[in-house]
Design an enzyme around this catalytic site. Structure first.
Site, PDB file in Angstrom:
ATOM      1  N   ARG A   1     -19.344  -0.967 -18.897  1.00  0.00           N
ATOM      2  CA  ARG A   1     -19.693   0.136 -17.990  1.00  0.00           C
ATOM      3  C   ARG A   1     -21.175   0.118 -17.614  1.00  0.00           C
ATOM      4  NH1 ARG A   1     -17.010   5.514 -20.168  1.00  0.00           N
ATOM      5  NH2 ARG A   1     -17.693   6.246 -18.130  1.00  0.00           N
TER       6      ARG A   1
ATOM      7  N   SER B   1     -23.663  12.755 -11.428  1.00  0.00           N
ATOM      8  CA  SER B   1     -23.349  12.406 -12.813  1.00  0.00           C
ATOM      9  C   SER B   1     -24.079  13.324 -13.778  1.00  0.00           C
ATOM     10  CB  SER B   1     -23.732  10.948 -13.097  1.00  0.00           C
ATOM     11  OG  SER B   1     -23.701  10.724 -14.496  1.00  0.00           O
TER      12      SER B   1
ATOM     13  N   ARG C   1      -9.860   3.815 -13.045  1.00  0.00           N
ATOM     14  CA  ARG C   1      -8.746   4.782 -13.059  1.00  0.00           C
ATOM     15  C   ARG C   1      -7.981   4.834 -11.740  1.00  0.00           C
ATOM     16  NH1 ARG C   1     -11.610   9.469 -16.881  1.00  0.00           N
ATOM     17  NH2 ARG C   1     -10.946   8.458 -18.822  1.00  0.00           N
TER      18      ARG C   1
ATOM     19  N   ARG D   1     -23.019  17.277 -26.938  1.00  0.00           N
ATOM     20  CA  ARG D   1     -24.326  17.902 -26.730  1.00  0.00           C
ATOM     21  C   ARG D   1     -24.768  18.713 -27.947  1.00  0.00           C
ATOM     22  NH1 ARG D   1     -22.056  16.705 -22.030  1.00  0.00           N
ATOM     23  NH2 ARG D   1     -23.238  16.582 -20.083  1.00  0.00           N
TER      24      ARG D   1
ATOM     25  N   GLN E   1     -23.966  12.985 -16.861  1.00  0.00           N
ATOM     26  CA  GLN E   1     -24.515  12.154 -17.942  1.00  0.00           C
ATOM     27  C   GLN E   1     -25.929  11.699 -17.597  1.00  0.00           C
ATOM     28  OE1 GLN E   1     -21.667   9.013 -18.588  1.00  0.00           O
ATOM     29  NE2 GLN E   1     -20.137  10.409 -19.424  1.00  0.00           N
TER      30      GLN E   1
ATOM     31  N   GLY F   1     -19.057   6.853 -23.009  1.00  0.00           N
ATOM     32  CA  GLY F   1     -20.169   6.781 -22.053  1.00  0.00           C
ATOM     33  C   GLY F   1     -21.099   7.965 -22.234  1.00  0.00           C
TER      34      GLY F   1
ATOM     35  N   ASP G   1     -12.638  14.064 -14.396  1.00  0.00           N
ATOM     36  CA  ASP G   1     -11.775  13.440 -15.406  1.00  0.00           C
ATOM     37  C   ASP G   1     -10.300  13.812 -15.227  1.00  0.00           C
ATOM     38  OD1 ASP G   1     -13.953  12.225 -16.579  1.00  0.00           O
ATOM     39  OD2 ASP G   1     -14.308  13.860 -17.993  1.00  0.00           O
TER      40      ASP G   1
ATOM     41  N   LYS H   1     -15.110   4.548 -14.910  1.00  0.00           N
ATOM     42  CA  LYS H   1     -14.867   5.373 -16.107  1.00  0.00           C
ATOM     43  C   LYS H   1     -14.381   4.451 -17.240  1.00  0.00           C
ATOM     44  CE  LYS H   1     -16.066   9.301 -14.383  1.00  0.00           C
ATOM     45  NZ  LYS H   1     -17.286   9.924 -14.869  1.00  0.00           N
TER      46      LYS H   1
ATOM     47  N   ARG I   1      -7.063   8.806 -21.012  1.00  0.00           N
ATOM     48  CA  ARG I   1      -6.512   9.712 -19.978  1.00  0.00           C
ATOM     49  C   ARG I   1      -5.398   9.034 -19.166  1.00  0.00           C
ATOM     50  NH1 ARG I   1      -9.767  13.973 -20.879  1.00  0.00           N
ATOM     51  NH2 ARG I   1     -11.994  13.546 -21.092  1.00  0.00           N
TER      52      ARG I   1
HETATM   53  C1  S3P Z   1     -19.449  13.924 -18.802  1.00  0.00           C
HETATM   54  C2  S3P Z   1     -19.688  13.664 -17.479  1.00  0.00           C
HETATM   55  C3  S3P Z   1     -18.741  12.923 -16.611  1.00  0.00           C
HETATM   56  C4  S3P Z   1     -17.362  12.836 -17.232  1.00  0.00           C
HETATM   57  C5  S3P Z   1     -17.411  12.479 -18.692  1.00  0.00           C
HETATM   58  C6  S3P Z   1     -18.206  13.534 -19.459  1.00  0.00           C
HETATM   59  C7  S3P Z   1     -20.469  14.651 -19.578  1.00  0.00           C
HETATM   60  O1  S3P Z   1     -19.237  11.618 -16.437  1.00  0.00           O
HETATM   61  O2  S3P Z   1     -16.576  11.890 -16.550  1.00  0.00           O
HETATM   62  O3  S3P Z   1     -16.123  12.392 -19.235  1.00  0.00           O
HETATM   63  O4  S3P Z   1     -20.163  15.107 -20.691  1.00  0.00           O
HETATM   64  O5  S3P Z   1     -21.592  14.773 -19.087  1.00  0.00           O
HETATM   65  P1  S3P Z   1     -20.342  11.276 -15.303  1.00  0.00           P
HETATM   66  O6  S3P Z   1     -21.573  11.966 -15.646  1.00  0.00           O
HETATM   67  O7  S3P Z   1     -20.500   9.785 -15.368  1.00  0.00           O
HETATM   68  O8  S3P Z   1     -19.710  11.727 -14.022  1.00  0.00           O
END
Ligand code: S3P
Length: 441
Positions: free
Chosen positions: A123, A167, A350, A29, A169, A95, A319, A346, A397
């Site tokens: 993904r 999520s 996992r 970020r 993300q 991701g 995670d 992921k 992981r």
């Molecule tokens: C993350 C959000 C999570 C996490 C990833 C980092 C982030 O994913 O698993 O390792 O930095 O916003 P999701 O948003 O898909 O849950």
């Protein structure tokens, strides 16, 4: 070709004080917001793992001036917007990188082609493409919305979006797109997820409102906002600290302290769960750093007992289930982890890989469509058998979780693709060796 594996075996206790690498989520970020902002953003403690380095490269290709000043110290000069990249944007294994950058780029008049490694190309990207399309973004790519794909950015309209899956993300992608959307964007989270984007947007001068209502958390961002460069201090990653801490919990005689760990409660579900299992886990020197709670976390070897992990806790430890599953193998009785279907999409599936790896190491496991139950082996002086070569499918992981398991199991545990550990935790092996762990090629 078979890549060289790494093997962990039981040795003495683990002891010492270490610093966790910088938080991966915050590192991505900082680079993305730095590129979007006007002015020079200085970052301290950036995670120099491969995932984040890809994001640094990507932001340079979108026109920001990115410079490494020294260990974890980076400078990024943004132009208050993004330019069309001259080449394909390769997000590697990440991701977070791919999804957040797509959101950030969506509001600019540019075309950008995104790709990644084999794991990332498998993904789901529709989860960001759907809301971005509703805002007006166009994209073309493989059926199913997988990478590689080309995103055509441009004028965006307001969207109020209720997240179909918890999520951070997806939330972040919509908010970053909202910066440039006519009328901004609103995200409604039925369950709160990590809030680093919201916090950092504020630190970069953005207006953003967060309101908890009975039906979820409403995050509202007015549009037409240009960010102002800021100083970012990246705290230690609790998701990385989890590995040496759990290693200490399951290895007799151990005491390990990880300094400067991010303790944002949207990230500390694992620590809560471990304490419920009987872990001797203490926090000292709790303080605020760069707008986040941090502290030094000490783990001492503990007799663990199985627990039922509340499914609603999943976003705060999403995670950490692989390493929790490894810890659970040493506990007394079953640990039930449910409501974790997201783990199947992921860096690898996992749930399937932990079930297979733990079973190969002699643990009793039960796989469910959206859950995993691990029955711990702890009876007086009875450890996990180990003695297996574990398939990680390039998931960092999964690799670290099984190496931790191998440090305390009866027989050595080998993982097949240890190189991927560098995506999130460069120096993991050396650091564990420094604590007394025996991990060898
Ligand atoms: C993350 C959000 C999570 C996490 C990833 C980092 C982030 O994913 O698993 O390792 O930095 O916003 P999701 O948003 O898909 O849950």
């Amino acid at each position: 070709m078979t890549a060289a594996g790494l093997t962990a075996r039981r040795a003495g206790p683990l002891r010492g004080r270490i610093r966790a690498p910088g938080d991966k989520s915050i590192s991505h970020r900082a680079l993305i917001l730095g590129a979007l902002a006007q002015g020079v953003t200085e970052i301290e403690g950036l995670l120099e793992g491969e995932d984040v380095l890809r994001t640094a490269q990507a932001m340079a290709s979108f026109g920001a001036k990115v410079e490494r000043l020294g260990d974890g110290r980076w400078k990024i000069e943004g132009r208050g917007g993004l330019e069309e990249p001259g080449d394909v944007v390769d997000c590697g294994n990440s991701g977070t990188g791919a999804r957040l950058i797509m959101g950030a780029a969506a509001g600019y008049e540019l075309a950008a082609t995104f790709t990644g490694d084999m794991s990332l190309r498998g993904r789901p990207m529709r989860r960001v493409l759907n809301p971005l399309s509703e805002m007006g973004t166009r994209w073309a790519g493989r059926s199913g919305g997988r990478l590689p794909l080309t995103l055509q950015g441009g004028a965006l309209k307001h969207l109020s979006y209720r997240l179909p899956e918890p999520s951070a993300q997806v939330k972040s992608a919509v908010l970053l797109a909202g910066l440039n959307a006519d009328g901004g964007a609103q995200v409604i989270e039925p369950e709160p997820t990590r809030d680093h984007t919201e916090r950092m947007l504020r630190a970069f001068g953005a207006r953003i409102e967060v309101e908890d209502r009975p039906d979820g958390r409403y995050i509202t961002l007015p549009g037409g906002q240009v960010l102002t460069a800021a100083k970012v201090r990246v705290p230690g990653d609790p998701s990385s600290a989890a590995f040496p801490l759990v290693a200490a919990l399951v290895t007799p005689g151990s005491e390990v302290t990880v300094e400067g760990v991010l303790l944002n409660t949207l990230r500390t579900g694992l620590f809560t769960t471990l304490r419920e299992m009987g872990a001797d886990l203490t926090v000292s020197n709790a303080r605020e750093e760069g707008g986040e709670q941090v502290g030094d976390v000490t783990a001492r070897h503990s007799a663990l007992r199985g627990v039922v992990v509340p499914p609603e806790r999943a976003p705060s430890m999403i995670d950490e289930y692989p390493i929790l599953a490894a810890a659970a193998a040493f506990a007394e009785g079953p640990t039930a982890m449910r409501g974790i279907g997201e783990l199947r999409v992921k860096e690898s599936d996992r749930i399937a890989l932990m079930a297979a790896g733990l079973a190969a190491c002699g643990a009793q496991v039960e796989e469910e469509p959206e859950g995993l139950i691990v029955v711990g082996a702890a009876r007086a002086n009875h450890a996990v058998a180990g003695g297996a070569r574990v398939t990680t499918r390039g998931d960092h992981r999964i690799a670290m979780s099984h190496l931790v398991l191998g440090l305390a199991a009866d027989a050595p545990v080998e993982v097949d693709e240890p190189g991927m550990i560098a995506t999130s935790f460069p120096g993991f092996v050396e650091l564990m060796r420094g604590l007394g762990g025996e991990i060898e090629a």
